[in-house]
Design a protein around this motif. Sequence first.
Motif, PDB file in Angstrom:
ATOM      1  N   GLU A   1       1.003  -1.250  -0.201  1.00 11.99           N
ATOM      2  CA  GLU A   1       0.003  -0.084  -0.049  1.00 11.99           C
ATOM      3  C   GLU A   1       0.938   1.335   0.157  1.00 11.99           C
ATOM      4  OE1 GLU A   1      -3.158   1.767   3.089  1.00 11.99           O
ATOM      5  OE2 GLU A   1      -3.365  -0.256   2.451  1.00 11.99           O
ATOM      6  N   VAL A   2       0.659   2.251  -0.788  1.00 11.99           N
ATOM      7  CA  VAL A   2       1.223   3.509  -0.994  1.00 11.99           C
ATOM      8  C   VAL A   2       0.394   4.544  -0.590  1.00 11.99           C
ATOM      9  CG1 VAL A   2       3.110   2.613  -2.535  1.00 11.99           C
ATOM     10  CG2 VAL A   2       1.020   3.646  -3.557  1.00 11.99           C
ATOM     11  N   ASP A   3       0.873   5.771  -0.286  1.00  2.95           N
ATOM     12  CA  ASP A   3       0.151   6.927  -0.145  1.00  2.95           C
ATOM     13  C   ASP A   3       0.033   7.873  -1.401  1.00  2.95           C
ATOM     14  OD1 ASP A   3       2.460   8.343  -0.330  1.00  2.95           O
ATOM     15  OD2 ASP A   3       2.688   8.692   1.880  1.00  2.95           O
ATOM     16  N   GLY A   4      -0.340   9.107  -1.231  1.00  6.18           N
ATOM     17  CA  GLY A   4      -0.846   9.915  -2.502  1.00  6.18           C
ATOM     18  C   GLY A   4       0.354  10.617  -3.212  1.00  6.18           C
ATOM     19  N   ASP A   5       1.766  10.250  -2.481  1.00  8.12           N
ATOM     20  CA  ASP A   5       3.125  10.597  -2.694  1.00  8.12           C
ATOM     21  C   ASP A   5       3.999   9.277  -3.369  1.00  8.12           C
ATOM     22  OD1 ASP A   5       3.075  13.441  -2.407  1.00  8.12           O
ATOM     23  OD2 ASP A   5       3.136  12.892  -0.544  1.00  8.12           O
ATOM     24  N   ALA A   6       3.175   8.271  -3.431  1.00  6.87           N
ATOM     25  CA  ALA A   6       3.863   6.963  -3.777  1.00  6.87           C
ATOM     26  C   ALA A   6       4.793   6.229  -2.783  1.00  6.87           C
ATOM     27  CB  ALA A   6       4.585   7.069  -5.307  1.00  6.87           C
ATOM     28  N   ARG A   7       4.694   6.783  -1.514  1.00  2.00           N
ATOM     29  CA  ARG A   7       5.637   6.109  -0.589  1.00  2.00           C
ATOM     30  C   ARG A   7       4.810   4.787  -0.007  1.00  2.00           C
ATOM     31  NH1 ARG A   7       6.498  11.969   2.190  1.00  2.00           N
ATOM     32  NH2 ARG A   7       4.087  11.659   2.711  1.00  2.00           N
ATOM     33  N   LEU A   8       5.518   3.890   0.471  1.00  2.00           N
ATOM     34  CA  LEU A   8       5.029   2.718   1.286  1.00  2.00           C
ATOM     35  C   LEU A   8       4.576   3.176   2.622  1.00  2.00           C
ATOM     36  CD1 LEU A   8       5.163  -0.220   0.844  1.00  2.00           C
ATOM     37  CD2 LEU A   8       7.207  -0.352   2.281  1.00  2.00           C
ATOM     38  N   VAL A   9       3.410   2.639   2.657  1.00  2.00           N
ATOM     39  CA  VAL A   9       2.505   2.649   3.897  1.00  2.00           C
ATOM     40  C   VAL A   9       2.465   1.663   4.618  1.00  2.00           C
ATOM     41  CG1 VAL A   9       0.383   3.207   4.753  1.00  2.00           C
ATOM     42  CG2 VAL A   9       1.029   4.410   3.012  1.00  2.00           C
ATOM     43  N   SER A  10       2.207   0.460   3.986  1.00  2.00           N
ATOM     44  CA  SER A  10       2.252  -0.918   4.545  1.00  2.00           C
ATOM     45  C   SER A  10       2.602  -2.097   3.612  1.00  2.00           C
ATOM     46  CB  SER A  10       0.954  -1.153   5.198  1.00  2.00           C
ATOM     47  OG  SER A  10      -0.230  -1.095   4.338  1.00  2.00           O
ATOM     48  N   GLY A  11       2.733  -3.312   4.038  1.00  2.37           N
ATOM     49  CA  GLY A  11       3.102  -4.449   3.146  1.00  2.37           C
ATOM     50  C   GLY A  11       4.403  -4.628   3.124  1.00  2.37           C
ATOM     51  N   HIS A  12       4.964  -5.890   2.595  1.00  2.00           N
ATOM     52  CA  HIS A  12       6.327  -6.299   2.399  1.00  2.00           C
ATOM     53  C   HIS A  12       6.651  -6.269   0.972  1.00  2.00           C
ATOM     54  CE1 HIS A  12       5.862  -7.789   6.469  1.00  2.00           C
ATOM     55  NE2 HIS A  12       4.903  -8.432   6.236  1.00  2.00           N
ATOM     56  N   GLY A  13       7.942  -5.573   0.893  1.00  2.00           N
ATOM     57  CA  GLY A  13       8.099  -5.612  -0.512  1.00  2.00           C
ATOM     58  C   GLY A  13       8.278  -4.167  -0.903  1.00  2.00           C
ATOM     59  N   ARG A  14       8.787  -3.805  -2.170  1.00  2.00           N
ATOM     60  CA  ARG A  14       8.886  -2.486  -2.522  1.00  2.00           C
ATOM     61  C   ARG A  14       8.100  -2.014  -3.557  1.00  2.00           C
ATOM     62  NH1 ARG A  14      12.505  -0.980  -6.623  1.00  2.00           N
ATOM     63  NH2 ARG A  14      13.369  -3.032  -6.656  1.00  2.00           N
ATOM     64  N   PRO A  15       7.243  -0.965  -3.577  1.00  2.00           N
ATOM     65  CA  PRO A  15       6.307  -0.618  -4.494  1.00  2.00           C
ATOM     66  C   PRO A  15       7.110  -0.174  -5.783  1.00  2.00           C
ATOM     67  CG  PRO A  15       6.592   1.084  -3.053  1.00  2.00           C
ATOM     68  CD  PRO A  15       7.127  -0.006  -2.398  1.00  2.00           C
ATOM     69  N   SER A  16       6.559  -0.827  -6.981  1.00  2.00           N
ATOM     70  CA  SER A  16       7.435  -0.326  -8.273  1.00  2.00           C
ATOM     71  C   SER A  16       7.276   1.358  -8.100  1.00  2.00           C
ATOM     72  CB  SER A  16       6.303  -0.536  -9.286  1.00  2.00           C
ATOM     73  OG  SER A  16       6.830  -0.356 -10.460  1.00  2.00           O
ATOM     74  N   ALA A  17       8.469   1.455  -8.996  1.00  2.00           N
ATOM     75  CA  ALA A  17       8.902   2.906  -9.153  1.00  2.00           C
ATOM     76  C   ALA A  17       7.505   3.550  -9.737  1.00  2.00           C
ATOM     77  CB  ALA A  17      10.274   3.107  -9.855  1.00  2.00           C
ATOM     78  N   GLU A  18       7.115   2.695 -10.611  1.00  2.00           N
ATOM     79  CA  GLU A  18       5.845   3.379 -11.510  1.00  2.00           C
ATOM     80  C   GLU A  18       4.702   3.679 -10.555  1.00  2.00           C
ATOM     81  OE1 GLU A  18       5.584   0.946 -14.967  1.00  2.00           O
ATOM     82  OE2 GLU A  18       7.787   0.890 -15.268  1.00  2.00           O
ATOM     83  N   ALA A  19       4.879   3.271  -9.304  1.00  2.00           N
ATOM     84  CA  ALA A  19       3.814   3.666  -8.459  1.00  2.00           C
ATOM     85  C   ALA A  19       3.271   5.219  -8.774  1.00  2.00           C
ATOM     86  CB  ALA A  19       4.137   3.606  -7.077  1.00  2.00           C
ATOM     87  N   HIS A  20       4.217   5.989  -8.893  1.00  2.00           N
ATOM     88  CA  HIS A  20       4.138   7.338  -9.199  1.00  2.00           C
ATOM     89  C   HIS A  20       3.261   7.522 -10.404  1.00  2.00           C
ATOM     90  CE1 HIS A  20       7.335   9.150  -6.369  1.00  2.00           C
ATOM     91  NE2 HIS A  20       8.043   8.032  -6.655  1.00  2.00           N
ATOM     92  N   LEU A  21       3.026   6.732 -11.413  1.00  2.00           N
ATOM     93  CA  LEU A  21       2.341   7.132 -12.468  1.00  2.00           C
ATOM     94  C   LEU A  21       0.789   6.783 -12.369  1.00  2.00           C
ATOM     95  CD1 LEU A  21       4.605   5.714 -15.263  1.00  2.00           C
ATOM     96  CD2 LEU A  21       4.716   7.911 -14.170  1.00  2.00           C
ATOM     97  N   HIS A  22       0.813   5.373 -11.260  1.00  2.00           N
ATOM     98  CA  HIS A  22      -0.396   5.151 -11.004  1.00  2.00           C
ATOM     99  C   HIS A  22      -1.156   6.321  -9.834  1.00  2.00           C
ATOM    100  CE1 HIS A  22      -0.003   0.722 -11.604  1.00  2.00           C
ATOM    101  NE2 HIS A  22       0.850   0.849 -11.984  1.00  2.00           N
TER     102      HIS A  22
END
Length: 208
Positions: A65-86
């Motif tokens: 789970e990420v926030d509105g700045d694409a920063r990790l909030v919870s969960g295991h692992g690294r969100p894709s860098a492309e989370a910014h695009l989402h």
Amino acid sequence: MGSPSGPEASVATRLVEAGRRLERRGWALGTSGNFSAVVANDPLRLAITASGVDKALLSERDVVEVDGDARLVSGHGRPSAEAHLHVAVVKTRGAGAVLHTHSVWSTVLTDTTEAGEISIRGHEMLKGLANVTTHEHEERVPILPNAQDMPKLARDVEAILTARPDAHAFLLRRHGLYTWGRDLPEAVRHVEILEFLFEVVGRSQRRD
């Protein structure tokens, strides 16, 4: 991402099901692609598949789970860098889900045209896109240059989607498709419609 019985767990399960469905179609092979769905709007929370995960083996553990700045909030692992695009798509379009695929035909089409868009018209399948009621609709899919600077690319995405309010998707050159929907089923439908149309256009061009 919360308790197994919470809404986050439900979102994760549905993302996994959608991701595996798209992988089986050959549109997110290996570790390619990433998929997201909105968990909460205020503040924005987005469930998204983690980076580097083989989509054929995707599980609920691979959704973070990420926030509105694409920063990790919870969960295991690294969100894709492309989370910014989402996040950019969700904020610009008010989307409930965003799906990113890496198909052969979407890649080929962006590699064989210098134009800044792909225009598709006259196909019955266009009526599968939200708010399209006729095969005479012209869908103009913008093509953006690929880049590694995701915050900058996210700003470019926001700009093109603001300038093109009727677009249902965009392509990154030699990279893949981004599309979205008001919810996950609509986003999946848009992937299927657009990937079908890309293949039709690509095969037609090869005959010319």
